[in-house]
Structure formats: C-alpha cells, structure tokens
Design an enzyme around this catalytic site. Structure first.
Site, PDB file in Angstrom:
ATOM      1  N   ASP B 183       1.042  -1.202   0.039  1.00  0.00           N
ATOM      2  CA  ASP B 183       0.065  -0.151   0.138  1.00  0.00           C
ATOM      3  C   ASP B 183       0.988   1.113  -0.020  1.00  0.00           C
ATOM      4  O   ASP B 183       1.484   1.615   1.094  1.00  0.00           O
ATOM      5  CB  ASP B 183      -0.994  -0.026   1.262  1.00  0.00           C
ATOM      6  CG  ASP B 183      -1.954   1.426   1.225  1.00  0.00           C
ATOM      7  OD1 ASP B 183      -1.626   2.227   0.542  1.00  0.00           O
ATOM      8  OD2 ASP B 183      -2.921   1.142   1.695  1.00  0.00           O
ATOM      9  N   HIS B 184       1.170   1.789  -1.212  1.00  0.00           N
ATOM     10  CA  HIS B 184       2.327   2.995  -1.244  1.00  0.00           C
ATOM     11  C   HIS B 184       2.186   3.925  -0.363  1.00  0.00           C
ATOM     12  O   HIS B 184       3.013   4.484  -0.112  1.00  0.00           O
ATOM     13  CB  HIS B 184       2.581   3.377  -2.696  1.00  0.00           C
ATOM     14  CG  HIS B 184       1.421   4.177  -2.892  1.00  0.00           C
ATOM     15  ND1 HIS B 184       0.268   3.754  -3.895  1.00  0.00           N
ATOM     16  CD2 HIS B 184       1.283   5.423  -2.981  1.00  0.00           C
ATOM     17  CE1 HIS B 184      -0.342   4.661  -4.243  1.00  0.00           C
ATOM     18  NE2 HIS B 184       0.125   5.783  -3.746  1.00  0.00           N
ATOM     19  N   HIS B 246      -5.986   2.675   1.437  1.00  0.00           N
ATOM     20  CA  HIS B 246      -5.182   3.976   1.922  1.00  0.00           C
ATOM     21  C   HIS B 246      -6.348   4.442   3.172  1.00  0.00           C
ATOM     22  O   HIS B 246      -5.495   4.781   4.258  1.00  0.00           O
ATOM     23  CB  HIS B 246      -5.235   4.953   0.977  1.00  0.00           C
ATOM     24  CG  HIS B 246      -4.522   4.673  -0.247  1.00  0.00           C
ATOM     25  ND1 HIS B 246      -3.539   3.710  -0.353  1.00  0.00           N
ATOM     26  CD2 HIS B 246      -4.687   5.130  -1.464  1.00  0.00           C
ATOM     27  CE1 HIS B 246      -2.967   3.597  -1.473  1.00  0.00           C
ATOM     28  NE2 HIS B 246      -3.902   4.399  -2.483  1.00  0.00           N
TER      29      HIS B 246
END
Lengths: 486, 486
Positions: B183-184, B246
């Site tokens: 999950d960047h 996110h």
C-alpha cells in the site's frame, strides 16, 4: 459584554516631568485618543516640581510624542491633544499645590466636560505615594461628582512590611477597587493571552498538571546593564526590580486554577490562591533554592558602589503545594547583561513513559516543551518529536510555531495604552491587588533576608546566562536551563 | 538497531513494461543505488509479454529515468545501473518463461554476486498474481541458497472472498513473512511519522481518546478525474481503489493502541486490533452511514459506460467499539474531481467545557483541531484559540504549523524507494499483512453489497466537495466537513 469607551476624565500625572511620563504615559494618552479608544475631551493635567510654564510643558510633550510615540502626532492629532493639556508645578508636601490642582481641575471640568472624573497617576518616587494619596483626600480633591481612580507605579514597597504599610496608607483614602497597582507586564497582549490560551482551548488544560508537566521555567532576561539607572538599581536589585513583580505575575498566571469568571476579582482571587500555595522557604533553605549573581562590569557603572553586593541576576526554585502542582518545580530567573533579551514561559512536559524506537533512547529524546514567548516576537511554540526522513526510524525534535505579529500585524497597542484605558474603564483585572502584592513579597523576602546574613553574588560574564551556581541549581535536579530560543 | 544495507539481490519485476515500472519502480531502484542505500551489485531482471530485446529495455529504462526519476541519471550512475539490467520476455502462463528466468538468474548470481537472493515484484494484472507465485515454486525458482521475498501490488482482491483466496494461493508457496503487500501510502514519510508523532511525544497520547476527541475526519481528495484509467476504474470505484486500502491504513494508524515494539508484527497486530473493533454495519445500516457520488463528467470519460453507476466518491462514518474510541465517529471520504488534492487526518477535539470570555459564546469558539497533512505540503498543524489584540477579550482561532519540507528539505526518498528498500531488508512493517487486508474488506464489503441492491451515486460538480448527501451525513450529527485547508 463590550467595554465601550470610558467617560471623559482628567488624568492627573504626578511626576509629569519624569522619564515614564515622557516615554510612556503621554504617548499612551495621545495614541488612545488617535485610535478612538477614549473621548477627545480627555484632559491631561501634569504636575511635578519642575517649574515649567504651560507652554514649556506642551512643547516638551510634543517633542516626547515625536520621539517616543508609536503613532507620530499629526498637526490634527496634536491640536486635539494639546487643547486639553495643563500643567501645574509644585511640591507634593505643600498643601498649596493641591489647592492649585483642585482649582485647575474645576476649570478643566468646566472647559472639557470631564465631570469630576479623575485618574490620579502616581509616577513619582515611591516615598511620595502615601503623601499624595493622603493630601488628595485631605484637600478635598476627591469630593467631586465623578469617579476617582488611583494608579500607582511600581515599586510597591521594598519588602512585605513596607508594602503592607503602603496598602494601609492608600486604603485609608481610597477603596481597594479604586486602586490600580501597575505591573506593566500585565498590559502585554501575550501575558493576557496566557489565560485565553489556557482556558479557550480544551487540549491544554488536561495536561497542565503534575501528571504531565515535569517542570516550568520562567525567564526574564535582558541583554543590557543598568545604564543610567545605577543609583536606583543599587537600592533595588533584580529580586525587587523584576522577580517580586513580573516573575510572580507570570508564575501565577501560568499556575492558577480556572477563575469562576473573567473579572478582576475572580481572576485575582485565583492568582492569590497560587501565591498562597507557593511554599515559603525559610531563610536557611534559601541557600539551596536561590542563586544571585552580578555581572562583571556592574561595579564600574555610574552610581554603583565599587564594593556593591547588589544582585543583577537571580534564579530561584519554587514549589507550589497544591493538588495540581505538587512535585513540579518552577524555576524562575531574571538577569541583566544576559546573552539575549528574552522573556518566556516554558512548560516542560515529562518524557514518554516508554520509547518504541530502538535507534533513540528515551533519555536522548527531548521531551515536549510548550513555550510562551513574551519578548521578543510574541508567540507560542511547541517542540515535538518527529521522524527524520529516511529508512531508519530516528526521532528529532522540531517546532510548531505561532507568531502573534504574523497573524495580527504589528502596531498593536502598547502595554501602557492598555493599562491607562483599563484604569479609565475601571477594570482592575490587569492590576495587582493588595493581597497579591503582599503574597509576592512574602515569597521573596526570605531570600533577601538570607542574603543579608552574608555572602556575595556570584559574578558572571556579560553576555552569558548567569553565574555558575544557577546552572548547578538545575543540574542538582537533573535538569538544565533552556538558554535562548530553541 | 541500524538496518544497514541489504544484501545484493536480483529484483525480478513482472510487468516490467508497464506504467508502474517505468514511473516508479525503475527510478526507485536507480535512486536507491545513487543514494547508496543498496549495493551497486543489485540486479534488475524485467519480464513482460512485450518482446523487447535487452537493448530496447535498457534504452527505454534510461528514458524512463530521465523522465520520471527524482534523481536524473548521470553517465556514471547510468553506467552502474545499466550494467546489471536484464530482460526476458514471455507469458506467465508458460512454464518455459520461468525456466528462462531461472537460467538468467543463475547467470546473474554468478556475474553480480547476488547469491540467490530474490525480490519477486508482481506488477501485473491481479489475475496473474496467484499463477506467478505458483509457477515460481513449481519451476524451482525458489530453491536457491538466498532469501526470497514476494512483493504484491494492489489491488489485493476485489472483495473479502477474493482476497482470502489470493492469500490462500500465495501462502501455498510463500510464508506470510515473505509476502510484502504494497500500500504505497505506507511508504510516505508522513504516514510513518504518524506513529512517531503519537508515540514519541508525551502530550498527545493523554488526549488521544474519547474523553477529549470529538471526532476524526480522514480525507483523501484528488482534484482530477480518472483520465486514461476509465476502463480500470469502471470495475473498481472509489471504495475499492482508495477506501479499502489507503483510508483503512490511515484509520488504523490513527486509532491503534501503542504497539509493544517497533517491528512488523507488533505494529500490524495493533492495526488489526483496531480494524477488528470497527463496527460491522449491516448492508441495511449502510444506507445511513455511507454515501457514494459520481462526478458529473464521469460517464463521458474514455472507457466508461454511459450508464455507469461506479462511484468516484465515497464518504462513510465508522465506529470503533473499544475503550479508547467508544462514541467517537470516524468520518472517512475519498473522491475524484474534488475542489483540491488533499490528504489529511484531522483530529477534532471537544469544545471547552466552560468558556470564560463573555464576548465569545462556547458555540462560536472553534474547538482545537490537530491536522496531519499528508498531501500536499506534508506537515502538522494545530488550531487553537488566541486572544485578538485589543482591550476586549475576544478569541480567534489561529494555527500553529510545522512544515516537514521546511525543516528537512525536499528531495527525500519517494514512497516506492522506501518500500523497495524495506522489502530488500526483509522488514514488513510498511506492508499489509493478510489478516489486515481481510479485515479491511470485511469493513467495506457490506457497503458495496448495499449499493448492489439498487440506487445510484449522487452526482456532484467537478471541483466541489462531493454530493449533497455527504454534507448531510455530517449535518445529521451536528458536524461539518473540513473543506480544504481552512
């Protein structure tokens, strides 16, 4: 509740030829008029021993404004201001002066419509305060239809006994709610903001106590010496000049409980409660908790005894014995010829109970500090730990800042403008009550008594942060002074 | 604990001709090498169906770096990087590809000294993730002396069932601690800083709970539409594209309890605890607590169905049923074509219990808000009430600010650099664990199920803050969204 504009009144300044009048009081009156806070009819009656003519006093006043005022007088503002300026020379020990003042004030009432309202501003030597108050009563100057308020400059006494005596003397003629004892620090926005900050924000009050606060440091440092005030300073010293008044004010505002209302008595009741809770050190304990210093060049100053033992620096540790503050030391200090001019209150919070970040030991991580800066650059800052960018989890302390001037602009009213206005409005919130003054003397008197038993102030370099003993005062507690901003 | 430099390894990118590789992964590898975070010997083996020659791939890579890299390649940095770049084209359904890769990797081990260490980076369509993992095991590519780590791009499943299936599939070949689910957002400094901020500062944790917090708003807004991603977006929507990953990450980091240690499992254990405590709305309750929207021009976008009911906006109210957060609503929202691009977490504190200042009513005084800004201008700000200068005691809300870039400079590593490095180091702290992913799906699935029963997203203007129902969601609770950086 809007306070509105005060009634037109006559402001009578005793000591009108002095420094304070020329630097602060006359400009303050002018500026209040220009800004529309007080009626144009407000009259100024100066008195002092100097035998000025009315014209000389007016001409000097204009020069004072040009030199010292935040707002330069224009031809218009000067014309308005000058039309209600009066001067009567005389000696306050001579009843004739008061009769002359009385007569002049009746003229002023007639001419300006000031309706018998008076602000009596005592800006003379303290020795004359009682005499003036007594004469005002005796000579019938208080028997007018309007209100009367007595503004008394500092110093208010030189120890507990003399402060008590002065209170007794003044309160023989005036009621307590007519007496406005000046501590000009209370006129500063940031000082007033301290209470707003504490009680208009829900997030600070829960941590504003012994459970979260490690210690509090209050610093009032000046980077200059006594200058031309050597003779005065010799008899005063840092303890009486700053610690008994400004430092005690900052202490009580920082530590007080929420007042029941925003009014003079509710606020001052709580301030007095804090001062009452300050532990009274015995003179012998004072050797442990108070440190005095003298800057190296002090004895070469004009008017200073070459063997002087007057302190130009004092640091002290106080304890507040109540539920909120038990065990939290309050470190207060003031000094001349320090590394910088700085007044601030620093609330140092406790360390985190446990630290997760292997690269940083708990001892290395600076605890949070909330700093309320009063001078220079009024503002508030909060230091907190944040992650240093990068693959390691390393913590560094950074600041979150609020700058009063950046948000509200400069050119806000000076302390004396505010205080004069409050006195005219009859709001004593920003003035010191008799019991407050006496409590403050009770706290500092034992320190002076201890010093009188012998010893000398530790000398310190100009431009330093005070004598070595001051550093040791905190080192013994495993702490250190915040020296300078950051 | 210093993490040090990872062992030299071969990074095998599946989907090497794709957008993510060219925009993020290849630049990240280059930059990590330039900054000295990874050994010069680190090799890159790209694979995809595109039949590039080695030379074409290298030339394209150089162009990608010039266009997309934070650090522009120099002749030197390029020479170092290019000497260890390899490409093998092929189809992941064809076992021959894996044999070719195996052989190439053995050559690489010999030539670069990568010792059988592998990062398997899955940047393909999600449908291929399971196949690739299976083939890697079956074809013996994991039977080397070194370590193996599987990095899996999002989306990880499209609902709870598919995510569970994918976990099962991957964990047949890899152990959980070998799987690095991207999950960047977790690679962003400010997101990591959230935990440091909470647990390296003693003053926030005491007020970080239901007693002092009124509500929390988490916003992930973008001021642009789907662009060329219309076809992909049609099948995804805001709930799956942003909310499930996110927003849930930001929620769990904000709300989690202190972990017992700073390591991957201790932190993820606590994140999972929070997600478990999030109340599961039934599909029928979702009508009350979730709002979907679609920007007006969405159906005109390329690849989008003219009757599309895909949501480009979602707002939802969550409850965390535990001691810390009982009664505190968490409002989460994400949208495209919003008024601005902004990601932030806003902790809104309760109002003061009693207000002293007659000129200001309690209801008028803004409560304190702590805002953790992730995008743009990463930083932290705290709004608080302060006194407006002047004789009245009037309170106004101002900001105390900390700007990450102002203190630490720009040009810090990008999220993908950080994440690639962590994967090479074998630290999974910044990656999502299987149970975390499944919990997150369990929270959002009922919302989608509710939507599938009928109805349509409310339409909203491009450049607005979403559909009217989103405003009403908070109005019903007597609250309002923070719209923009007030």
């Amino acid at each position: 509740m809007t306070k509105g504009t005060p009634d037109a009144c006559a402001v009578v300044i005793f000591g009108a030829s002095g420094d304070l009048a020329s630097k602060k009081l006359l400009p303050a009156l002018h500026n209040l008029q220009v800004d529309g806070f007080i009626p144009k009819e407000t009259a100024l009656l100066g008195t002092a021993r100097t035998r000025f003519t009315h014209e000389q006093f007016a001409a000097d006043t204009r020069k004072d404004l040009e030199k010292n005022s935040r707002i330069s007088p224009t031809d218009d503002s000067w014309a308005t201001f000058a039309s209600d300026i009066f001067y009567v020379p005389g000696d306050v020990n001579d009843p004739a002066l008061f009769q002359e003042l009385k007569q002049k004030l009746e003229e002023i009432d007639e001419r300006c419509g000031t309706g018998g309202n008076r602000v009596w501003y005592l800006s003379t030597l303290p020795a004359m305060f009682a005499t003036i108050a007594e004469q005002l009563g005796k000579e019938g100057l208080l028997d007018t239809a309007g209100w009367h308020r007595l503004v008394v400059e500092k110093p208010f006494g030189h120890d507990l006994a003399s402060a008590r005596q002065l209170n007794t003397d003044l309160l023989r003629t005036f009621a307590e709610d007519q007496v406005f004892r000046i501590d000009h620090y209370l006129g500063k926005e940031t000082v007033q903001n301290l209470l707003v900050f504490r009680f208009a924000n829900a997030i600070f009050e829960p941590i504003w106590n012994r459970r979260y606060v490690d210690s509090v440091q209050i610093t009032f440092a000046e980077d200059f010496g006594v200058g031309s005030r050597g003779k005065f300073y010799e008899d005063t010293g840092a303890l009486r000049d700053v610690a008994q008044n400004h430092l005690m004010q900052l202490l009580s505002l920082t530590a007080m409980e929420p007042p029941v209302a925003w009014d003079a008595d509710a606020i001052r009741d709580e301030k007095v409660q804090v001062l009452k809770a300050v532990r009274r050190w015995t003179p012998s304990e004072c050797g442990e908790v108070a440190v005095r210093g003298q800057y190296k060049g002090y004895r070469d100053e004009d008017g200073v005894d070459v063997r002087s033992s007057t302190e130009t620096y004092i640091a002290m540790k106080l304890r507040i014995d109540n539920w909120r503050w038990e065990g939290v030391p309050f470190y207060l200090r003031t000094g001349k010829c320090m590394a910088e001019t700085l007044t601030e209150i620093a609330i140092q919070f406790q360390r985190v109970p446990h630290l997760l970040f292997a690269k940083t030991a708990v001892e290395e991580l600076e605890p949070n500090v909330l700093v309320i800066r009063i001078k220079p650059d009024e503002g508030i800052s909060l230091t907190f730990g944040t992650k240093i960018p990068g693959p390691e989890v390393e913590v560094r302390t950074v600041d979150m800042d609020f700058d009063y001037e950046a948000d509200f602009g400069s050119g806000t009213a000076e302390a004396y403008e505010r205080l004069l206005l409050e006195a005219m409005l009859g709001d004593a919130t920003l003035f010191t009550r008799s019991d407050e003054i006496e409590q403050a003397w009770e706290i500092v008197d034992p320190i002076r008594e201890h010093w009188m038993q012998g010893g000398r102030p530790g000398s310190y370099d100009e431009g330093s942060w005070g004598p070595r003993a001051a550093t040791e005062l905190l080192t013994r507690d495993g702490r250190s002074w915040r020296n300078g901003r950051s």
